[in-house]
Design a protein around this motif. Structure first.
Motif, PDB file in Angstrom:
ATOM      1  N   ILE A  59      -2.533  -3.052 -10.023  1.00  0.00           N
ATOM      2  CA  ILE A  59      -2.355  -1.822  -9.252  1.00  0.00           C
ATOM      3  C   ILE A  59      -3.622  -0.985  -9.363  1.00  0.00           C
ATOM      4  O   ILE A  59      -4.153  -0.805 -10.467  1.00  0.00           O
ATOM      5  CB  ILE A  59      -1.151  -1.009  -9.771  1.00  0.00           C
ATOM      6  CG1 ILE A  59       0.132  -1.853  -9.724  1.00  0.00           C
ATOM      7  CG2 ILE A  59      -0.973   0.278  -8.972  1.00  0.00           C
ATOM      8  CD1 ILE A  59       1.319  -1.171 -10.370  1.00  0.00           C
ATOM      9  N   LEU A  60      -4.110  -0.478  -8.234  1.00  0.00           N
ATOM     10  CA  LEU A  60      -5.283   0.397  -8.205  1.00  0.00           C
ATOM     11  C   LEU A  60      -4.974   1.672  -7.419  1.00  0.00           C
ATOM     12  O   LEU A  60      -4.237   1.630  -6.424  1.00  0.00           O
ATOM     13  CB  LEU A  60      -6.468  -0.311  -7.540  1.00  0.00           C
ATOM     14  CG  LEU A  60      -7.198  -1.412  -8.306  1.00  0.00           C
ATOM     15  CD1 LEU A  60      -8.392  -1.880  -7.493  1.00  0.00           C
ATOM     16  CD2 LEU A  60      -7.645  -0.956  -9.680  1.00  0.00           C
ATOM     17  N   GLN A  61      -5.557   2.769  -7.872  1.00  0.00           N
ATOM     18  CA  GLN A  61      -5.510   4.025  -7.121  1.00  0.00           C
ATOM     19  C   GLN A  61      -6.911   4.297  -6.607  1.00  0.00           C
ATOM     20  O   GLN A  61      -7.835   4.573  -7.376  1.00  0.00           O
ATOM     21  CB  GLN A  61      -5.026   5.183  -7.998  1.00  0.00           C
ATOM     22  CG  GLN A  61      -4.899   6.493  -7.220  1.00  0.00           C
ATOM     23  CD  GLN A  61      -4.396   7.628  -8.089  1.00  0.00           C
ATOM     24  OE1 GLN A  61      -4.725   7.689  -9.260  1.00  0.00           O
ATOM     25  NE2 GLN A  61      -3.598   8.518  -7.510  1.00  0.00           N
ATOM     26  N   ALA A  62      -7.082   4.176  -5.284  1.00  0.00           N
ATOM     27  CA  ALA A  62      -8.404   4.333  -4.681  1.00  0.00           C
ATOM     28  C   ALA A  62      -8.852   5.791  -4.721  1.00  0.00           C
ATOM     29  O   ALA A  62      -8.037   6.712  -4.857  1.00  0.00           O
ATOM     30  CB  ALA A  62      -8.367   3.836  -3.238  1.00  0.00           C
ATOM     31  N   ARG A  63     -10.146   5.979  -4.606  1.00  0.00           N
ATOM     32  CA  ARG A  63     -10.677   7.344  -4.552  1.00  0.00           C
ATOM     33  C   ARG A  63     -10.287   8.008  -3.238  1.00  0.00           C
ATOM     34  O   ARG A  63      -9.951   7.340  -2.252  1.00  0.00           O
ATOM     35  CB  ARG A  63     -12.198   7.309  -4.689  1.00  0.00           C
ATOM     36  CG  ARG A  63     -12.682   6.792  -6.038  1.00  0.00           C
ATOM     37  CD  ARG A  63     -14.192   6.680  -6.051  1.00  0.00           C
ATOM     38  NE  ARG A  63     -14.655   6.086  -7.306  1.00  0.00           N
ATOM     39  CZ  ARG A  63     -15.927   5.692  -7.523  1.00  0.00           C
ATOM     40  NH1 ARG A  63     -16.841   5.868  -6.564  1.00  0.00           N
ATOM     41  NH2 ARG A  63     -16.255   5.158  -8.672  1.00  0.00           N
ATOM     42  N   GLU A  64     -10.377   9.322  -3.209  1.00  0.00           N
ATOM     43  CA  GLU A  64      -9.995  10.066  -2.001  1.00  0.00           C
ATOM     44  C   GLU A  64     -10.849   9.651  -0.816  1.00  0.00           C
ATOM     45  O   GLU A  64     -10.370   9.588   0.312  1.00  0.00           O
ATOM     46  CB  GLU A  64     -10.127  11.574  -2.253  1.00  0.00           C
ATOM     47  CG  GLU A  64      -9.090  12.127  -3.221  1.00  0.00           C
ATOM     48  CD  GLU A  64      -9.157  13.645  -3.313  1.00  0.00           C
ATOM     49  OE1 GLU A  64      -9.875  14.255  -2.485  1.00  0.00           O
ATOM     50  OE2 GLU A  64      -8.494  14.208  -4.195  1.00  0.00           O
ATOM     51  N   THR A 107       0.865  -1.187   0.000  1.00  0.00           N
ATOM     52  CA  THR A 107       0.000   0.000   0.000  1.00  0.00           C
ATOM     53  C   THR A 107       0.899   1.234   0.000  1.00  0.00           C
ATOM     54  O   THR A 107       1.999   1.223   0.568  1.00  0.00           O
ATOM     55  CB  THR A 107      -0.912   0.038   1.239  1.00  0.00           C
ATOM     56  OG1 THR A 107      -0.099   0.054   2.418  1.00  0.00           O
ATOM     57  CG2 THR A 107      -1.841  -1.164   1.265  1.00  0.00           C
ATOM     58  N   GLU A 108       0.426   2.298  -0.626  1.00  0.00           N
ATOM     59  CA  GLU A 108       1.140   3.584  -0.673  1.00  0.00           C
ATOM     60  C   GLU A 108       0.111   4.658  -0.316  1.00  0.00           C
ATOM     61  O   GLU A 108      -0.549   5.229  -1.192  1.00  0.00           O
ATOM     62  CB  GLU A 108       1.723   3.829  -2.055  1.00  0.00           C
ATOM     63  CG  GLU A 108       2.597   5.074  -2.166  1.00  0.00           C
ATOM     64  CD  GLU A 108       3.790   5.016  -1.234  1.00  0.00           C
ATOM     65  OE1 GLU A 108       4.524   4.016  -1.266  1.00  0.00           O
ATOM     66  OE2 GLU A 108       3.943   5.966  -0.442  1.00  0.00           O
ATOM     67  N   PRO A 109      -0.061   4.916   1.012  1.00  0.00           N
ATOM     68  CA  PRO A 109      -1.128   5.842   1.444  1.00  0.00           C
ATOM     69  C   PRO A 109      -1.048   7.218   0.817  1.00  0.00           C
ATOM     70  O   PRO A 109      -2.073   7.838   0.530  1.00  0.00           O
ATOM     71  CB  PRO A 109      -0.929   5.897   2.963  1.00  0.00           C
ATOM     72  CG  PRO A 109      -0.213   4.618   3.297  1.00  0.00           C
ATOM     73  CD  PRO A 109       0.676   4.345   2.140  1.00  0.00           C
ATOM     74  N   SER A 110       0.177   7.755   0.605  1.00  0.00           N
ATOM     75  CA  SER A 110       0.291   9.113   0.073  1.00  0.00           C
ATOM     76  C   SER A 110      -0.313   9.218  -1.327  1.00  0.00           C
ATOM     77  O   SER A 110      -0.785  10.291  -1.725  1.00  0.00           O
ATOM     78  CB  SER A 110       1.769   9.526   0.026  1.00  0.00           C
ATOM     79  OG  SER A 110       2.504   8.661  -0.838  1.00  0.00           O
ATOM     80  N   MET A 111      -0.311   8.090  -2.079  1.00  0.00           N
ATOM     81  CA  MET A 111      -0.863   8.088  -3.440  1.00  0.00           C
ATOM     82  C   MET A 111      -2.190   7.334  -3.510  1.00  0.00           C
ATOM     83  O   MET A 111      -2.774   7.208  -4.579  1.00  0.00           O
ATOM     84  CB  MET A 111       0.135   7.452  -4.411  1.00  0.00           C
ATOM     85  CG  MET A 111       1.493   8.144  -4.461  1.00  0.00           C
ATOM     86  SD  MET A 111       2.695   7.204  -5.441  1.00  0.00           S
ATOM     87  CE  MET A 111       1.906   7.205  -7.040  1.00  0.00           C
TER      88      MET A 111
END
Length: 592
Positions: A217-222, A195-199
């Motif tokens: 790889i997924l980028q979760a919504r804010e 996990t990469e919390p900052s991104m």
């Protein structure tokens, strides 16, 4: 709740193994805590034990190794959700239960949409494994990411497949992705699920047959930044579904190949039909040679049934319960030869996304039939010779030596002895194959069998075409017997199928047969129409030879035919003696 291991792929997927007294032994040994029956697994493969508040996995000096998140490890500390690869099995380590990790997590919603999404993902991953079209692959990736985004609210995602870390990075660069994504891919390949919390990034590796084969790889919504841990668990489950989908495809392909080979083995019409003297002598030799585990070379013209003889040798041998694998050597190029015959390891070359077993390995314990072996190029002959001499091989891209227990039967329509003298075939390979030689006779040398074979093929074609046929008329049978059959049994089979398809009577009539049969028949044979046609052909050819002063090329030009076709007509119509007389007469007249 105590820590546990969860099987995430294979037939035991979903099985949980809680730690007993803080340790678990994995291997093929019956007293192991987790017994895996795969041949790639060692008797005592690895040991996972608790040390204080943490756990370690230790490989017990196995040759194939133990992998943690795709990296071979002799000993390694385990983190929550680490994936341990042992043979083709993946075990996920859980240091605590889900409820302990997220005590305030809400109760699960309706499971029906989740189950439908899981089923859809398995099918899509299986389709992605089968697809070789780039556009189709992109569509499947988009559909997979869309379903995953329904499970995990996300803004963007990447799904990459490749045989190694470098392969994944190369494909990522081709997609013109951002540099920070490249860093994430490297981390996933080296560390496993991250996990990469900052991104707001969550990423997991994908395992294909127990080896790293991709990343998701997924980028979760804010709005989801506080639930990355829970989403990572969901994404890990999706990775498990990917493994199931890819394995389902590979297992299906294996079953298809095995079914094709079984269909060849149990084909109802694989026997040798005939009662002539040459066939009876051949069958006697087959009975004598079949029980002996020796190499056999079958010679004969194309279409004489050399593969049937090979199958008969196999069926009458002690190996009849094992596979019979036929290989058409004429169809093997230098690029495909090693991969087709010896197989390849995953990642051996571009496109080798999984392990492939070659024809020799599929024939293990049985018989391999090398058809048209005389067509092999010289470089390929040397590779085949080494395998036949050593009785062992290595897969392309592999280092492990596999012993062979097979019987070799080869066939050719060439004169290999002549090819050896001309330097087109290796003499040592010729002697290796030519231990016992069986000759498959041409159909013109077994005319007594023609009526029997004609009836045999007539029955089979009639059954396939759903027609009732009562037999062959006497006039048609006379044409069949008189014809020279340059295409041998295969040509006869095609002629009978044509008669069934085009005929209108319940018996095969002369007009149902191919025109070539009338060219070689005596003038008295067949119907009056065909006799007249044959007579007209003879007169036209002889007249053309007269106009061409005995030269067949000039005669072919007069008739508007290809010279080779004219020569075939001369042979089939039996005009060679008449033409020789014409040429002699022309030479005598010219001398005067």
């Amino acid at each position: 709740m105590p820590a546990e291991l969860i099987v995430v792929n294979g037939p035991s997927a979903g099985t949980r193994y809680p730690f007993v007294n803080g340790e678990l032994l994995v291997g093929r040994a019956p007293n192991a805590n987790i017994v895996l029956g795969e041949p790639e697994v060692g008797w005592r493969h690895c040991h996972i034990r608790q040390r204080g508040d943490r756990f370690t996995v230790s490989d017990l000096r196995t040759s194939l190794g133990t992998y943690v998140n795709g990296i071979r490890s002799a000993e390694r500390w385990l983190e929550d959700r680490d994936q341990i690869g042992i043979g083709k099995t993946i075990l996920m380590f859980r240091s605590q239960s889900v409820k302990e990790a997220s005590p305030s997590a809400p109760e699960p919603a309706d499971t029906k949409p989740v189950l439908l999404a899981a089923c859809g993902l398995v099918f899509l991953f299986r389709a992605l494994a089968a697809s070789t079209d780039a556009a189709q692959n992109q569509i499947l990736r988009t559909q997979i990411l869309r379903i995953v985004s329904d499970l995990i609210p996300s803004e963007d995602g990447f799904l990459l497949l490749g045989a190694s870390t470098s392969d994944l990075l190369a494909r990522l660069r081709e997609s013109a992705a951002q540099p920070d994504i490249e860093t994430l891919v490297t981390r996933v390949c080296e560390e496993g699920a991250i996990t990469e919390p900052s991104m707001r990034i969550i990423a997991v590796p994908l395992y294909l047959d127990g080896v790293l084969g991709g990343v998701l790889i997924l980028q979760a919504r804010e709005t989801e930044s506080g639930r990355l841990a829970a989403h990572l668990e969901t994404l890990t489950a999706v990775a498990s579904l990917a493994s199931v989908g890819f394995e389902a495809y590979h297992e299906l392909e294996s079953l298809k190949a095995e079914n094709a080979f079984l269909q060849q083995e149990i084909a109802s019409n694989s026997g040798i039909v005939g009662k002539s003297t040459v066939i009876r002598r051949l069958l006697e030799l087959v009975e004598r040679v079949a029980p002996r585990d020796t190499t056999v070379l079958i010679t004969g013209e194309s279409g004489t049934g050399k593969e049937l003889i090979a199958r008969a040798l196999h069926e009458k041998s002690p190996r009849r319960g094992r596979p019979f694998i036929a290989v058409n050597c004429a169809a093997l190029s230098e690029n495909l030869f090693e991969s087709e015959l010896f197989g390849h390891e995953k990642g051996a070359f571009t496109g080798a996304i999984s392990l492939k077993r070659g024809r020799f390995e599929l024939a293990q314990g049985g018989t391999i039939f090398l058809d048209e072996v005389g067509e092999l190029a010289l470089p390929l002959q040397s590779k085949l010779l080494r395998v036949l001499q050593q009785r062992e091989f290595e897969r392309v891209g592999g280092t492990q030596v596999h012993a062979l227990d097979i019987r070799v039967i080869a066939a050719t329509n060439r004169d290999l002895a002549e090819d050896v003298r001309e330097g087109r075939f290796r003499e040592d390979l010729y002697h290796r194959l030519n231990v016992v030689t069986l000759n498959s006779p041409a159909l013109r040398d077994r005319k007594d069998d023609i009526p029997l074979l004609a009836w045999f093929f007539l029955e089979r074609s009639a059954l396939r075409c759903k027609r009732q046929m009562l037999g062959v008329s006497p006039e048609a049978e006379e044409l069949l017997v008189q014809y020279s059959w340059p295409g041998n049994v295969r040509e006869l089979e095609n002629a009978m199928e044509r008669a069934v398809v085009l005929g209108v009577a319940d018996h095969v009539l002369p007009e149902d047969l191919p025109e070539t049969l009338f060219e070689g028949a005596p003038q008295a044979s067949g119907t009056r129409y065909h006799s007249s046609v044959g007579h007209a052909k003879r007169e036209a050819i002889l007249d053309a030879y007269v106009q061409g002063n005995g030269d067949y090329k000039q005669a072919a030009r007069v008739l508007g035919l290809h010279p080779n076709y004219l020569l075939r007509l001369v042979r089939n119509l039996g005009l060679r003696e008449d033409i020789n007389r014409l040429q002699s007469s022309a030479a005598t007249a010219g001398g005067r």
